[in-house]
Write an enzyme that holds these catalytic residues in place. Structure first.
Site, PDB file in Angstrom:
ATOM      1  N   HIS A  92       1.678   4.490  -2.890  1.00  0.00           N
ATOM      2  CA  HIS A  92       1.774   5.956  -2.777  1.00  0.00           C
ATOM      3  C   HIS A  92       3.140   6.414  -3.291  1.00  0.00           C
ATOM      4  O   HIS A  92       3.259   7.426  -3.987  1.00  0.00           O
ATOM      5  CB  HIS A  92       1.646   6.391  -1.318  1.00  0.00           C
ATOM      6  CG  HIS A  92       0.254   6.343  -0.762  1.00  0.00           C
ATOM      7  ND1 HIS A  92      -0.809   6.986  -1.343  1.00  0.00           N
ATOM      8  CD2 HIS A  92      -0.247   5.742   0.351  1.00  0.00           C
ATOM      9  CE1 HIS A  92      -1.908   6.782  -0.606  1.00  0.00           C
ATOM     10  NE2 HIS A  92      -1.584   6.024   0.420  1.00  0.00           N
ATOM     11  N   HIS A 101       3.338   6.591  -6.986  1.00  0.00           N
ATOM     12  CA  HIS A 101       2.602   7.761  -7.470  1.00  0.00           C
ATOM     13  C   HIS A 101       3.503   9.003  -7.394  1.00  0.00           C
ATOM     14  O   HIS A 101       3.513   9.840  -8.298  1.00  0.00           O
ATOM     15  CB  HIS A 101       1.352   7.935  -6.601  1.00  0.00           C
ATOM     16  CG  HIS A 101       0.290   8.813  -7.193  1.00  0.00           C
ATOM     17  ND1 HIS A 101      -0.718   9.346  -6.433  1.00  0.00           N
ATOM     18  CD2 HIS A 101       0.076   9.258  -8.452  1.00  0.00           C
ATOM     19  CE1 HIS A 101      -1.512  10.077  -7.210  1.00  0.00           C
ATOM     20  NE2 HIS A 101      -1.052  10.038  -8.434  1.00  0.00           N
ATOM     21  N   HIS A 105       0.831  -1.207   0.000  1.00  0.00           N
ATOM     22  CA  HIS A 105       0.000   0.000   0.000  1.00  0.00           C
ATOM     23  C   HIS A 105       0.871   1.266   0.000  1.00  0.00           C
ATOM     24  O   HIS A 105       0.741   2.123  -0.879  1.00  0.00           O
ATOM     25  CB  HIS A 105      -0.919  -0.010   1.232  1.00  0.00           C
ATOM     26  CG  HIS A 105      -1.779   1.216   1.353  1.00  0.00           C
ATOM     27  ND1 HIS A 105      -3.100   1.237   0.994  1.00  0.00           N
ATOM     28  CD2 HIS A 105      -1.498   2.475   1.779  1.00  0.00           C
ATOM     29  CE1 HIS A 105      -3.599   2.450   1.189  1.00  0.00           C
ATOM     30  NE2 HIS A 105      -2.642   3.227   1.674  1.00  0.00           N
ATOM     31  N   GLU A 106       1.755   1.354   0.969  1.00  0.00           N
ATOM     32  CA  GLU A 106       2.581   2.575   1.078  1.00  0.00           C
ATOM     33  C   GLU A 106       3.511   2.706  -0.126  1.00  0.00           C
ATOM     34  O   GLU A 106       3.803   3.819  -0.577  1.00  0.00           O
ATOM     35  CB  GLU A 106       3.370   2.585   2.389  1.00  0.00           C
ATOM     36  CG  GLU A 106       2.499   2.580   3.652  1.00  0.00           C
ATOM     37  CD  GLU A 106       1.406   3.629   3.677  1.00  0.00           C
ATOM     38  OE1 GLU A 106       1.563   4.686   3.028  1.00  0.00           O
ATOM     39  OE2 GLU A 106       0.363   3.393   4.316  1.00  0.00           O
TER      40      GLU A 106
HETATM   41 ZN   LIG Z   1      -2.835   5.277   1.968  1.00  0.00          ZN
END
Ligand SMILES: [Zn+2]
Length: 700
Positions: free
Chosen positions: A494, A497, A490-491
């Site tokens: 980010h 991105h 998940h991290e």
């Molecule tokens: Zn998040």
């Protein structure tokens, strides 16, 4: 304007004081000379931050002042581009400060944080309420069609104008005064709500002197409850409330009366008619926000607040939520039937109520969905997960490679740094990971940047991930749960991105996107954790290298669909309540929260006795204090996008470079440089649908 002058004055006075101790010896004085302008953490002392931040604030105000008071006619270059270039010293110091205060703080840093908090708010006001600056931006906005701007520059004009207007820049002076008064009252009420709720939640703790009442709790939980009682100078056992409607202890308590009592304490915590009752406060808050929206020219608060979100209108968000209700509540009804059968088979003699749910659902989970953590953890060794899972997926999809840099300084000895290379071998970014739990670190996990990508400023991204995994004893491997593994993906989503950002202007770069879009790339990246090819590549026993047995892997996948009817119904109910409160018109009377809530839930087919909303209006802190008003739907909206996007990959050949590169090119690299709905639809070749979300949660 008035606020702007005041703030500038404060900062100027501080600068003179700070000027004495801010000079070339301060590590933030000039851009770092390390690779990627990475902060020189080996040279930065706690005492360097305040002087650098204060000098940075003063410098930025001077820059903004010069832009606003420029005697030349406003142009895109001398106004918007100049704004994008401003504040570099401040950003340098602030980003590093932001990191250490959250991930590695100490009393000195905390003191500086308290001192800087109101000053950063004043800095933002000084810029956002600067009428001369707004007049220039408006002039550019009005002629934007004839300026021959490229698409990203045009987006910058429109976005900047929108942000100023959203904050009230177009209002008359009299209306600005009205807005200021409403803002002040709002902020006071938000604080009042939180103060009352904190006291109400503390007072709602369940207390008993009867050992039988807490039957079912483990020895450890009972000992903790006894400690809690002592701390409150009480006999027996005390079980404190947590912020949600459901309470963790309800999973274990076999005494139905106790469960009922705890549930009632939770549900009515802030509705006791005493000093901690929040109902009058929230009713006025809802009304006041509607009045604020009316002043700004919108029919309701959500209509105003969502203008710069991907959903754009409350109607779009509500339509989306409404469409999820039938399948979700139908699944909850099936789960309720299973639970009722379990109750009946044990001769319970009662109908399932909200306070029974967790207790019986836990029995269902143990019978059908359980797996032994100690069995799976040896297959999730941290370095394996990182290099053969997280990095591997990024390599297969986007061609990235990673090289650890031991030569770059870090903020704490456990932190690691990797240089990230693009498929063509060019350096792309620097990525830090700080994975282990520490006493001086905030809870949870997050991603942020030390340096943002910008072609205008010539900067490449310097990005970090922080988490709170259990640190192993020296020489021992770090073995993770599947939740931890998911957090890593998940991290890192980010981080991708931010690292793929390929934009000119810093304000539109990377993760600087609306809240209903920002969790999309991270949640999308989570999918690769359980993608069979990726999973098989990293889930190997740390001693033997053997792959995880298929039955065990299947259990992990199946466990994700446990209790989803219930879990998702309570989230939908809270999301709908949020939007119901924030689509009230200014003309609406002061509402009675209980009546309003009940009627809203009934209208939405979400008044279900055994699934109450995750938060009741009277203790829904997200929307009355934490800035999530009209935005609680955003979590679910992002989830629609990530499930939909992953479905697209599955339908188009899965984990291939072609698919990855296309996604990177059309979405991950674009930040906020175009309308997000158009960006997404162009990539997908259509509009996102809710079907993959329902499938992924096991609701279909
Ligand atoms: Zn998040």
């Amino acid at each position: 304007m008035l606020l702007g002058i005041v703030a500038a004055g404060v900062c100027n006075a501080q600068t003179q004081q700070a000027a004495g101790n801010f000079g070339p010896s301060n590590p933030f004085y000039a851009p770092s000379t390390l690779a990627f302008h990475a902060p020189a953490f080996d040279k930065i002392k706690d005492s360097d931050y305040q002087a650098a931040i204060d000098a940075g604030m003063a410098e930025q105000l001077k820059e903004v002042d010069a832009i606003a008071n420029n005697s030349a006619a406003p142009t895109f270059e001398n106004t918007l581009v100049a704004m994008e270039r401003s504040g570099q010293l401040y950003d340098r110091a602030w980003e590093a400060f932001n990191l250490v205060t959250a991930a590695n703080t100490d009393p000195e840093l905390e003191k500086i944080q308290d001192y800087e908090a109101p000053r950063t708010a004043a800095l933002a006001d000084a810029i956002n309420l600067n009428t001369k600056l707004f007049a220039r931006i408006k002039a550019i906005y009005d002629q934007r069609a004839s300026l021959g701007l490229d698409a990203e520059s045009l987006r910058l004009v429109e976005y900047s104008y929108q942000q100023f207007v959203k904050a009230g820049a177009n209002l008359s002076d009299a209306d600005k005064d009205k807005l200021k008064k409403l803002d002040e009252e709002e902020s006071t009420l938000e604080n009042t709500f939180m103060t009352k709720l904190l006291a109400a939640t503390a007072a709602g703790a369940y207390s008993t002197a009867d050992r039988n009442a807490v039957a079912g709790l483990s020895e450890g939980q009972i000992a903790a409850a006894a400690e809690e009682a002592k701390a409150h100078k009480q006999q027996g056992w005390v079980l404190p409330l947590q912020n949600t409607t459901q309470q963790p202890y309800l999973t274990f308590l076999s005494n139905r009366e106790t469960r009922h009592a705890i549930f009632e304490n939770s549900w009515n915590r802030a509705e006791r008619g005493d000093a901690n009752d929040t109902r009058a406060t929230l009713a006025r808050l809802a009304q006041l926000r509607a009045q604020k929206a009316a002043l700004l020219g919108y029919p309701n608060y959500a209509a105003w607040d969502l203008t710069d979100q991907m959903a754009k209108t409350p109607e779009a968000a509500i339509h989306f939520l409404d469409a999820l209700v039938p399948a979700t509540t139908a699944k909850a009804a099936i789960e309720a039937k299973d639970i009722q059968e379990l109750i009946d088979s044990q001769g319970g003699g009662f109908t399932v109520e909200a306070w029974d749910w967790e207790f019986y659902a836990e029995q269902v989970r143990k019978a059908k969905y359980d797996y032994d953590q100690s069995q799976v953890k040896p297959y999730f060794e941290l370095n394996n997960v990182l290099e053969k899972g997280v990095f591997y997926a990024a390599h297969e999809l986007y061609g990235l490679t990673f090289k650890e840099r031991k030569d770059l300084p870090v903020w704490q000895a456990d932190v690691r740094v990797f240089e990230v290379y693009d498929a063509d071998g060019k350096p792309l970014a620097l990525w830090y990971c700080d994975y282990f739990k520490r006493d001086n670190k905030n809870g949870g996990a997050w991603e942020d940047s030390l340096v943002g990508q910008s072609k205008l400023l010539g900067t490449l991204p310097v990005v970090y991930n922080v988490a709170n995994f259990e640190k192993p004893a020296p020489g021992q491997p770090a073995l993770l749960s599947f939740d931890d593994v998911t957090t890593m993906f998940h991290e890192f989503g980010h981080a991708l991105h931010a690292m793929f950002a390929d934009t000119k202007y810093p304000s539109l770069s990377g993760t600087a996107v609306p809240r209903d879009f920002v969790e999309f790339p991270s949640q999308f990246n989570e999918h690769w954790a359980s993608n069979p090819a990726v999973f098989a590549h990293y889930a190997r026993h740390y001693k033997t290298g053997e792959p995880m047995p298929a039955e065990l892997a299947a259990k992990i996948v199946k466990a994700k669909t446990f209790n989803q009817g219930y879990d998702f119904t309570e989230v939908l109910a809270a999301s709908e309540l949020d939007l119901e409160w924030h689509t009230l018109p200014a003309s609406a009377p002061l509402e009675n929260p209980d009546t309003f809530e009940q009627q809203a839930l009934e209208r939405k087919h979400l008044a279900i006795s055994y699934v109450p909303p995750r938060y009741r209006s009277s203790y829904f802190l997200h929307i009355w204090n934490e800035g999530y008003q009209a935005g609680y739907y955003a979590y679910t909206w992002s989830e629609m996008l990530d499930d939909d996007a992953y479905q697209w990959f599955e339908d188009h050949g899965g984990m291939t470079r072609a698919n990855g590169d296309r996604f990177r090119h059309m979405v991950l690299s674009r930040g906020n440089t175009e309308d997000l709905q158009r960006m997404y639809d162009a990539w997908l070749g259509g509009e996102p649908t809710i079907e993959p979300l329902l499938k992924n949660r096991g609701l279909k």
